[in-house]
Design an enzyme around this catalytic site. Structure first.
Site, PDB file in Angstrom:
ATOM      1  N   ASP A   1       0.855  -1.184   0.000  1.00  0.00           N
ATOM      2  CA  ASP A   1       0.000   0.000   0.000  1.00  0.00           C
ATOM      3  C   ASP A   1       0.895   1.240   0.000  1.00  0.00           C
ATOM      4  OD1 ASP A   1      -3.215   0.551   0.950  1.00  0.00           O
ATOM      5  OD2 ASP A   1      -1.802   2.226   1.119  1.00  0.00           O
ATOM      6  N   ILE A   2       0.501   2.242  -0.797  1.00  0.00           N
ATOM      7  CA  ILE A   2       1.316   3.455  -0.944  1.00  0.00           C
ATOM      8  C   ILE A   2       1.284   4.309   0.328  1.00  0.00           C
ATOM      9  CG2 ILE A   2      -0.444   5.037  -1.881  1.00  0.00           C
ATOM     10  CD1 ILE A   2       1.597   5.637  -4.167  1.00  0.00           C
TER      11      ILE A   2
ATOM     12  N   ASN B   1     -12.725  -3.387   2.380  1.00  0.00           N
ATOM     13  CA  ASN B   1     -13.659  -2.264   2.451  1.00  0.00           C
ATOM     14  C   ASN B   1     -14.620  -2.388   1.275  1.00  0.00           C
ATOM     15  OD1 ASN B   1     -12.477  -1.073   4.720  1.00  0.00           O
ATOM     16  ND2 ASN B   1     -10.927  -0.070   3.475  1.00  0.00           N
TER      17      ASN B   1
ATOM     18  N   GLY C   1     -15.455   3.400   3.177  1.00  0.00           N
ATOM     19  CA  GLY C   1     -14.265   4.093   2.698  1.00  0.00           C
ATOM     20  C   GLY C   1     -13.584   3.415   1.528  1.00  0.00           C
ATOM     21  N   GLN C   2     -14.330   2.589   0.787  1.00  0.00           N
ATOM     22  CA  GLN C   2     -13.704   1.963  -0.396  1.00  0.00           C
ATOM     23  C   GLN C   2     -13.436   3.043  -1.444  1.00  0.00           C
ATOM     24  OE1 GLN C   2     -15.829  -1.229  -2.391  1.00  0.00           O
ATOM     25  NE2 GLN C   2     -14.162  -1.584  -3.826  1.00  0.00           N
TER      26      GLN C   2
ATOM     27  N   HIS D   1     -10.009  -5.433  -3.408  1.00  0.00           N
ATOM     28  CA  HIS D   1      -8.663  -5.601  -2.849  1.00  0.00           C
ATOM     29  C   HIS D   1      -8.777  -5.962  -1.386  1.00  0.00           C
ATOM     30  CE1 HIS D   1      -9.869  -1.368  -2.704  1.00  0.00           C
ATOM     31  NE2 HIS D   1      -9.238  -1.285  -1.546  1.00  0.00           N
TER      32      HIS D   1
ATOM     33  N   HIS E   1      -6.912  -5.771   2.116  1.00  0.00           N
ATOM     34  CA  HIS E   1      -5.804  -5.185   2.867  1.00  0.00           C
ATOM     35  C   HIS E   1      -5.275  -6.263   3.811  1.00  0.00           C
ATOM     36  CE1 HIS E   1      -6.814  -0.775   2.180  1.00  0.00           C
ATOM     37  NE2 HIS E   1      -7.967  -1.322   1.874  1.00  0.00           N
TER      38      HIS E   1
END
Ligand code: AMP
Ligand code: ZN
Length: 114
Positions: free
Chosen positions: A30-31, A87, A93-94, A100, A102
């Site tokens: 994750d960035i 999410n 908060g998607q 994906h 997490h």
């Protein structure tokens, strides 16, 4: 370039730090990590969210979950524990409409905190 960010990452037109790569599943960092281990696991094929993926291809969802665990093993957090989160929808908060998982670990994740 695909319009979907995670399709573009799967197609290697947008760079990402890859952790694991199989025929149908990709994992990358994750960035904006929220824990020492924060990796996203996606099917390379586009599905908007986990419910859509479950309905369209349960086998592929199984691969995503299996690879999420493999990420935890590779990151050394499988024994101490980790969290897998999908999410789903705006109130959760998607932000990216390509399913994906997490994978979060490496710190206490008890919920509620404290
Ligand atoms: P969500 O809010 O569940 O849709 O999660 C989207 C996640 O994608 C967030 O945690 C972002 O930090 C992450 N993200 C956004 N752009 C990128 C990118 N280019 N590479 C890696 N992770 C990203
Ligand atoms: Zn996509």
């Amino acid at each position: 370039m695909p319009e979907c960010l995670f399709c573009a990452i799967a197609a290697e037109t947008v760079p990402a730090t890859r952790v694991l790569d199989t025929a149908r599943v990709l994992a990358f960092r994750d960035i904006d990590p929220q824990a020492p281990t924060h990796v996203l696991v996606i099917p390379k094929e586009h599905h908007p969210d986990v419910a859509a993926l479950a309905a369209a291809d349960a086998g592929l969802l199984h691969e995503v979950i299996t690879q999420a665990h493999q990420v935890a093993v590779a990151e050394g957090v499988s024994e101490e524990g980790y969290r897998v989160v999908f999410n789903t929808g705006p109130q959760a908060g998607q932000a990216v409409p390509h399913v994906h998982a997490h994978v979060l670990g490496g710190r206490s994740l008890t919920w509620p905190p404290g």
